[in-house]
Scaffold this active site. Structure first.
Site, PDB file in Angstrom:
ATOM      1  CG  HIS A 116     -60.659  16.721  -8.016  1.00  0.00           C
ATOM      2  ND1 HIS A 116     -60.685  15.786  -7.002  1.00  0.00           N
ATOM      3  CD2 HIS A 116     -61.731  16.339  -9.087  1.00  0.00           C
ATOM      4  CE1 HIS A 116     -61.697  14.835  -7.309  1.00  0.00           C
ATOM      5  NE2 HIS A 116     -62.467  15.246  -8.285  1.00  0.00           N
ATOM      6  CG  ASP A 193     -55.008  15.911 -10.664  1.00  0.00           C
ATOM      7  OD1 ASP A 193     -55.239  15.296 -11.780  1.00  0.00           O
ATOM      8  OD2 ASP A 193     -56.201  16.383  -9.948  1.00  0.00           O
ATOM      9  CE  LYS A 219     -61.206  12.050 -14.024  1.00  0.00           C
ATOM     10  NZ  LYS A 219     -62.533  12.307 -13.412  1.00  0.00           N
ATOM     11  CB  CYS A 356     -64.750  16.788  -6.519  1.00  0.00           C
ATOM     12  SG  CYS A 356     -65.872  15.462  -6.509  1.00  0.00           S
TER      13      CYS A 356
HETATM   14  C1  PLP Z   1     -58.574  17.090 -12.060  1.00  0.00           C
HETATM   15  C2  PLP Z   1     -59.125  15.896 -11.116  1.00  0.00           C
HETATM   16  N1  PLP Z   1     -58.330  15.045 -10.302  1.00  0.00           N
HETATM   17  C3  PLP Z   1     -58.591  14.061  -9.756  1.00  0.00           C
HETATM   18  C4  PLP Z   1     -59.559  13.428  -9.938  1.00  0.00           C
HETATM   19  C5  PLP Z   1     -60.026  12.153  -9.042  1.00  0.00           C
HETATM   20  O1  PLP Z   1     -59.984  11.009 -10.004  1.00  0.00           O
HETATM   21  P1  PLP Z   1     -60.340   9.647  -9.571  1.00  0.00           P
HETATM   22  O2  PLP Z   1     -61.792   9.769  -9.092  1.00  0.00           O
HETATM   23  O3  PLP Z   1     -60.295   8.722 -10.924  1.00  0.00           O
HETATM   24  O4  PLP Z   1     -59.552   9.097  -8.581  1.00  0.00           O
HETATM   25  C6  PLP Z   1     -60.497  13.813 -10.736  1.00  0.00           C
HETATM   26  C7  PLP Z   1     -61.884  13.064 -11.170  1.00  0.00           C
HETATM   27  O5  PLP Z   1     -62.744  13.737 -11.758  1.00  0.00           O
HETATM   28  C8  PLP Z   1     -60.267  14.988 -11.593  1.00  0.00           C
HETATM   29  O6  PLP Z   1     -60.994  15.676 -12.512  1.00  0.00           O
END
Ligand code: PLP
Length: 403
Positions: A116, A193, A219, A356
């Protein structure tokens, strides 16, 4: 899992019983207990933490720290290893920004094309700053990271391994235990992550020997604006504070200051007090139902939907194998945004785009895809609605093409 009973915990469905919400991987719906807790703090308290000596502030502080204890228990860490942030993005930026101090020119950092942007971009910035070398593990044909491919990029110059436990596009899980052991064998630290894993899979940071772990409350059926950064104590003692200001300092003099003990040294300023307090209820909920039961229910829905999707000629599925309840797919000759708009008209909500993670789009050679993701409140009716909705999309565009 008694799904109908569980749905009652989500007030969203009171007015939206006909909505088919299939975007929990982006953000889950919120629990009534979480909403009540938020409201309770704002109505009956509203004070700051760690400052006031009066009772209300002390109550808020205790409740805030109570959540920290629950998070620590949830991931099997020590209490002082849990830092509150704004979310996964914030946690990852903070740690990449801070840990780059320990990188030097020519050091190697391992990541993958599955990441991401919230992991990838701070990592690229940190490695560019330090002229360190960013290496990408090659994916296998199913989009998975294998131990063999990981070994190909690991050297004794590797200083950091930064990966997501579960991909937000393909749903694939990395062999974390083996990777952490290998990273350890060359003295590298491992940053994980866990945004997509935390509400489905048990994560034991001690057993897995992870150095840093990031995830978001939103989430996990919890509130927005709260994230966690877990850090191993010996590393938290070594790194500098992320921010400077109120609440994180100990003694301040004309030329400098000393910092509070961990974790408070990393929490400058007024945090999202109500949200952190309310987050406790989301964790209790996950523990009460049990991650195993949640995962089983969601994966059953995924399997059922996937089988039906694969019967439709016009469907291309990009992740026939997945370790998390997401299906990433496209409808031949229909742009995913057009499909998502028609599904939206039919009250079926799912995600369309690059999620993303543009390097994944390059890997599957598709700029944009549809992603359906399941949560604990979804049921088989939702799966059938999705299939019916997709058939409608296909029919609509067929008519269009005939004209
Ligand atoms: C794998 C992963 N990392 C990071 C994030 C970012 O999370 P946040 O928007 O809560 O900071 C997401 C959110 O979709 C994600 O799916």
């Amino acid at each position: 899992v008694n799904n109908e009973k569980i749905r009652e915990n989500f007030p969203f469905f009171i007015k939206n019983s006909d909505i088919c919400y299939l975007d929990s991987a982006a953000s889950s719906l919120k629990l009534l207990s979480v909403i009540n807790s938020l409201s309770n703090y704002y109505v009956n308290n509203g004070t700051n933490i760690d400052r006031g000596v009066y009772k209300l502030s002390a109550d808020a502080t205790n409740q805030f720290e109570e959540t920290r204890k629950m998070v620590a228990k949830f991931i099997n860490s020590n209490y002082e290893e849990v830092i509150f942030t704004k979310g996964t993005t914030d946690s990852l930026n903070k740690i990449m920004n801070s840990y780059q101090e320990f990188l030097a020119e020519g050091d190697e950092v391992i990541t993958s094309t599955l990441e991401h942007h919230s992991l990838l971009l701070p990592l690229q910035v940190a490695t560019n700053n330090k002229k360190a070398i960013l290496k990408y593990v090659e994916l296998d044909n199913d989009g998975k990271i294998t131990v063999e491919n990981f070994k190909k990029v690991l050297t004794n110059k590797t200083k950091v391994v930064a990966l997501s436990y579960v991909s937000n596009v393909l749903g694939t899980k990395i062999p974390l235990e083996e990777i952490a052991k290998l990273a350890r064998s060359v003295g590298a630290i491992i940053i994980i992550d866990a945004a997509q894993a935390i509400s489905h899979l048990k994560i034991d940071v001690k057993k897995l020997d992870i150095d840093f772990l990031a995830f978001s409350a939103h989430k996990m059926y919890g509130p927005n604006g709260v994230g966690i950064l877990y850090g191993k104590k010996e590393l938290l003692l070594k790194i500098k504070p992320f921010d400077y200001g109120g609440q994180m300092m100990h003694l301040v003099d004309y030329n400098g200051a000393t910092w509070k003990e961990i974790p408070h040294k990393f929490e400058a300023g007024t945090p999202a007090i109500a949200e952190v307090i309310a987050y406790k209820h989301a964790i209790s909920f996950l523990e009460e139902i049990g991650l195993k039961n949640i995962y089983e229910h969601e994966m059953n829905l995924r399997k059922y939907t996937l089988e039906k999707l694969l019967l439709i000629d016009e469907i291309i599925v990009y992740n026939k194998i997945s370790h998390s309840p997401i299906i990433t797919f496209n409808i031949k000759n229909v742009h995913p945004h057009d499909a998502a708009s028609i599904l939206d008209e039919n009250k079926i909500y799912l995600r369309a785009g690059n999620h993303c993670a543009q390097l994944v789009s390059k890997h599957i050679n598709e700029e944009s895809t549809l992603r359906a993701s399941f949560g604990i409140y979804n049921n088989y009716k939702d799966c059938d609605k999705l299939i019916l909705g997709i058939r409608k999309v296909i029919e609509f565009f067929k008519k269009f093409q005939r004209r």
